[in-house]
Design a protein around this motif. Structure first.
Motif, mmCIF file in Angstrom:
data_model
loop_
_atom_site.group_PDB
_atom_site.id
_atom_site.type_symbol
_atom_site.label_atom_id
_atom_site.label_comp_id
_atom_site.label_asym_id
_atom_site.label_seq_id
_atom_site.Cartn_x
_atom_site.Cartn_y
_atom_site.Cartn_z
ATOM 1 N N PHE A 16 0.841 -1.207 0.000
ATOM 2 C CA PHE A 16 0.000 0.000 0.000
ATOM 3 C C PHE A 16 0.875 1.256 0.000
ATOM 4 C CE2 PHE A 16 -2.069 -3.378 2.527
ATOM 5 C CZ PHE A 16 -3.132 -3.648 1.689
ATOM 6 N N PRO A 17 1.553 1.511 -1.109
ATOM 7 C CA PRO A 17 2.497 2.647 -1.158
ATOM 8 C C PRO A 17 1.813 4.007 -1.198
ATOM 9 C CG PRO A 17 2.334 1.599 -3.309
ATOM 10 C CD PRO A 17 1.550 0.748 -2.366
ATOM 11 N N CYS A 22 -4.427 2.072 -1.597
ATOM 12 C CA CYS A 22 -5.315 1.718 -0.484
ATOM 13 C C CYS A 22 -6.773 1.724 -0.941
ATOM 14 C CB CYS A 22 -5.125 2.705 0.674
ATOM 15 S SG CYS A 22 -3.481 2.695 1.413
ATOM 16 N N LEU A 23 -7.143 2.754 -1.713
ATOM 17 C CA LEU A 23 -8.520 2.859 -2.192
ATOM 18 C C LEU A 23 -8.852 1.713 -3.143
ATOM 19 C CD1 LEU A 23 -10.985 4.779 -1.973
ATOM 20 C CD2 LEU A 23 -10.219 5.810 -4.124
ATOM 21 N N ALA A 24 -7.903 1.349 -3.993
ATOM 22 C CA ALA A 24 -8.116 0.240 -4.929
ATOM 23 C C ALA A 24 -8.307 -1.074 -4.162
ATOM 24 C CB ALA A 24 -6.933 0.126 -5.882
ATOM 25 N N PHE A 25 -7.562 -1.256 -3.077
ATOM 26 C CA PHE A 25 -7.710 -2.459 -2.267
ATOM 27 C C PHE A 25 -9.111 -2.526 -1.644
ATOM 28 C CE2 PHE A 25 -7.645 -4.379 1.971
ATOM 29 C CZ PHE A 25 -7.191 -5.655 1.679
ATOM 30 N N ILE A 26 -9.581 -1.396 -1.121
ATOM 31 C CA ILE A 26 -10.922 -1.349 -0.526
ATOM 32 C C ILE A 26 -11.979 -1.686 -1.582
ATOM 33 C CG2 ILE A 26 -12.630 0.139 0.596
ATOM 34 C CD1 ILE A 26 -10.287 1.732 1.762
ATOM 35 N N PHE A 27 -11.833 -1.093 -2.766
ATOM 36 C CA PHE A 27 -12.802 -1.347 -3.834
ATOM 37 C C PHE A 27 -12.806 -2.814 -4.239
ATOM 38 C CE2 PHE A 27 -14.268 -1.717 -8.162
ATOM 39 C CZ PHE A 27 -15.368 -0.863 -8.202
ATOM 40 N N ASP A 28 -11.625 -3.382 -4.459
ATOM 41 C CA ASP A 28 -11.541 -4.776 -4.912
ATOM 42 C C ASP A 28 -12.022 -5.755 -3.851
ATOM 43 O OD1 ASP A 28 -10.540 -4.002 -7.366
ATOM 44 O OD2 ASP A 28 -8.452 -4.115 -6.728
ATOM 45 N N THR A 29 -11.927 -5.366 -2.571
ATOM 46 C CA THR A 29 -12.400 -6.234 -1.493
ATOM 47 C C THR A 29 -13.920 -6.249 -1.423
ATOM 48 O OG1 THR A 29 -10.398 -5.790 -0.191
ATOM 49 C CG2 THR A 29 -12.306 -6.678 0.995
ATOM 50 N N LEU A 30 -14.540 -5.104 -1.693
ATOM 51 C CA LEU A 30 -15.982 -4.961 -1.511
ATOM 52 C C LEU A 30 -16.785 -5.021 -2.807
ATOM 53 C CD1 LEU A 30 -15.973 -2.055 1.114
ATOM 54 C CD2 LEU A 30 -16.119 -4.515 1.542
ATOM 55 N N HIS A 31 -16.141 -4.800 -3.941
ATOM 56 C CA HIS A 31 -16.867 -4.707 -5.209
ATOM 57 C C HIS A 31 -16.127 -5.452 -6.314
ATOM 58 C CE1 HIS A 31 -19.296 -1.501 -3.355
ATOM 59 N NE2 HIS A 31 -18.156 -0.991 -2.923
ATOM 60 N N ARG A 47 -10.545 12.013 -6.940
ATOM 61 C CA ARG A 47 -11.698 11.727 -6.073
ATOM 62 C C ARG A 47 -11.594 10.300 -5.534
ATOM 63 N NH1 ARG A 47 -17.248 13.477 -8.815
ATOM 64 N NH2 ARG A 47 -17.854 13.357 -6.611
ATOM 65 N N LYS A 48 -12.239 10.059 -4.410
ATOM 66 C CA LYS A 48 -12.235 8.723 -3.813
ATOM 67 C C LYS A 48 -13.400 7.906 -4.370
ATOM 68 C CE LYS A 48 -10.027 10.115 0.535
ATOM 69 N NZ LYS A 48 -10.158 10.156 2.018
ATOM 70 N N GLN A 49 -13.462 7.827 -5.693
ATOM 71 C CA GLN A 49 -14.559 7.125 -6.344
ATOM 72 C C GLN A 49 -14.058 6.345 -7.552
ATOM 73 O OE1 GLN A 49 -17.359 10.280 -7.221
ATOM 74 N NE2 GLN A 49 -18.505 9.886 -5.333
ATOM 75 N N PHE A 50 -14.868 5.338 -7.922
ATOM 76 C CA PHE A 50 -14.629 4.577 -9.139
ATOM 77 C C PHE A 50 -15.851 4.749 -10.040
ATOM 78 C CE2 PHE A 50 -11.319 2.921 -6.643
ATOM 79 C CZ PHE A 50 -10.458 2.173 -7.433
ATOM 80 N N THR A 72 -8.433 12.009 7.078
ATOM 81 C CA THR A 72 -7.120 11.389 7.283
ATOM 82 C C THR A 72 -6.751 10.566 6.056
ATOM 83 O OG1 THR A 72 -7.581 11.231 9.658
ATOM 84 C CG2 THR A 72 -5.763 9.912 8.798
ATOM 85 N N PRO A 73 -5.547 10.715 5.511
ATOM 86 C CA PRO A 73 -5.147 9.931 4.331
ATOM 87 C C PRO A 73 -5.302 8.432 4.584
ATOM 88 C CG PRO A 73 -3.548 11.661 4.775
ATOM 89 C CD PRO A 73 -4.490 11.656 5.938
ATOM 90 N N LEU A 74 -5.724 7.712 3.554
ATOM 91 C CA LEU A 74 -5.904 6.268 3.696
ATOM 92 C C LEU A 74 -4.600 5.559 4.039
ATOM 93 C CD1 LEU A 74 -8.372 5.476 0.767
ATOM 94 C CD2 LEU A 74 -8.855 5.410 3.221
ATOM 95 N N SER A 75 -3.480 6.085 3.544
ATOM 96 C CA SER A 75 -2.188 5.472 3.875
ATOM 97 C C SER A 75 -1.908 5.576 5.373
ATOM 98 C CB SER A 75 -1.061 6.134 3.080
ATOM 99 O OG SER A 75 -1.063 7.544 3.274
ATOM 100 N N SER A 76 -2.346 6.658 6.002
ATOM 101 C CA SER A 76 -2.190 6.809 7.456
ATOM 102 C C SER A 76 -3.126 5.847 8.190
ATOM 103 C CB SER A 76 -2.476 8.247 7.878
ATOM 104 O OG SER A 76 -1.522 9.138 7.343
#
Length: 290
Positions: A16-17, A22-31, A47-50, A72-76
């Motif tokens: 998760f560099p 991080c956002l892509a991981f969340i999306f792929d886990t849930l969708h 934007r934090k959207q796909f 807060t940044p997703l990396s944090s």
């Protein structure tokens, strides 16, 4: 510990560099990247959207998760989850504040949301099950001759813990330590068949003898081990719990004690594999609000 079971800060930065990763991981886990219209979802720049490239439908993957509406940044966030995952003796909000470079309020909120997501499993314990009760907190002098001991004990939090030898553990804050409450705890958390309860000689467990096989050790007579009969596994957990609270958190209120217990139970139940523990924690956090 084998290399494949470890998960270090180097692994976290590799997986998760960036916030986008991080956002892509969340999306792929849930969708799914495939839209029902036949198109494919791709990240929207800035934007934090796909968005689907065909029907233009958009999905915000952080919605209804603990990351929802967080500045807060997703990396944090992922760094905080990594720290929490490896902190088997707990981590305070002040320490997380220093490590992440955020405010105390932000660090406290992150830890609070993580702990709230760690609900204990409803899988019943079986086999050889040790059970014991401990008392936490409370600041009142019991008196020179213990004349105010009942008042001092009333201010303490009562915690009952059951552990399946070689398996998982269960811990709950109890209203009191009476026989009926203990019987209810045992019935909710422990299988009746093929189970042996291992306790001390407290009369609290007497009513369970009718439905469970039970053996005990007599601590009052300095008997702590008799063959395989002992509650040392649970005593060890109690010792670790009390030392961690005193050393890391100093004080925990009755209001929040159960959520802290849930976090210690999570770490115990996932104690053998750092990699799996991080994955389990991330899965719990992503699915808690869905």
């Amino acid at each position: 510990m084998a290399k494949e079971t470890k998960y270090s800060i180097r692994d976290l930065k590799k997986d998760f560099p960036t916030d986008e990763a991080c956002l892509a991981f969340i999306f792929d886990t849930l969708h799914s990247r495939k839209c029902s219209c036949g198109g494919e979802y791709k990240p929207v720049k800035g934007r934090k959207q796909f968005q689907c490239g065909k029907c233009r439908y958009q999905i915000a993957p952080a919605s209804n998760t603990i990351f929802h509406k967080s500045d807060t940044p997703l990396s944090s966030w992922f760094h905080a989850i990594f720290i929490f995952s490896n902190a088997k003796s707990g981590i305070s909000a002040k320490e997380l504040e220093r490590q992440l470079g955020v405010t105390y309020k932000c660090a406290w909120r992150i830890l609070s949301l993580i702990r709230q997501a760690l609900k204990q499993s409803d899988t019943k314990l079986k086999g050889d099950v040790e059970i014991d009760t401990g008392y936490f907190g409370g600041r009142q002098y019991g008196g020179k001759n213990n004349e105010r001991m009942s008042e001092a004990m009333a201010k303490k939090s009562i915690v009952t813990i059951a552990v399946e030898r070689g398996g998982i553990i269960r811990a709950e804050v109890m209203e009191n330590s009476g026989t009926l409450e203990m019987k209810d705890f045992i019935e909710r958390n422990i299988e009746t068949k093929a189970t042996t309860l291992i306790t001390d000689n407290s009369p609290t467990y007497m009513r369970t003898d009718k439905t469970y096989d039970r053996v005990s050790v007599n601590h009052r007579k300095k008997e702590f081990v008799r063959g395989d009969v002992h509650i040392n596994t649970i005593e060890t957990f109690f010792s670790h719990l009390k030392r961690s609270i005193k050393g890391t958190y100093k004080v925990i209120s009755k209001q929040h004690l159960q959520s802290y217990l849930d976090s210690f139970v999570f770490h115990y139940n996932n104690r053998y594999n750092d990699n799996q523990r991080f994955s389990s924690l991330m899965g719990a956090l992503l699915h808690v609000a869905r």
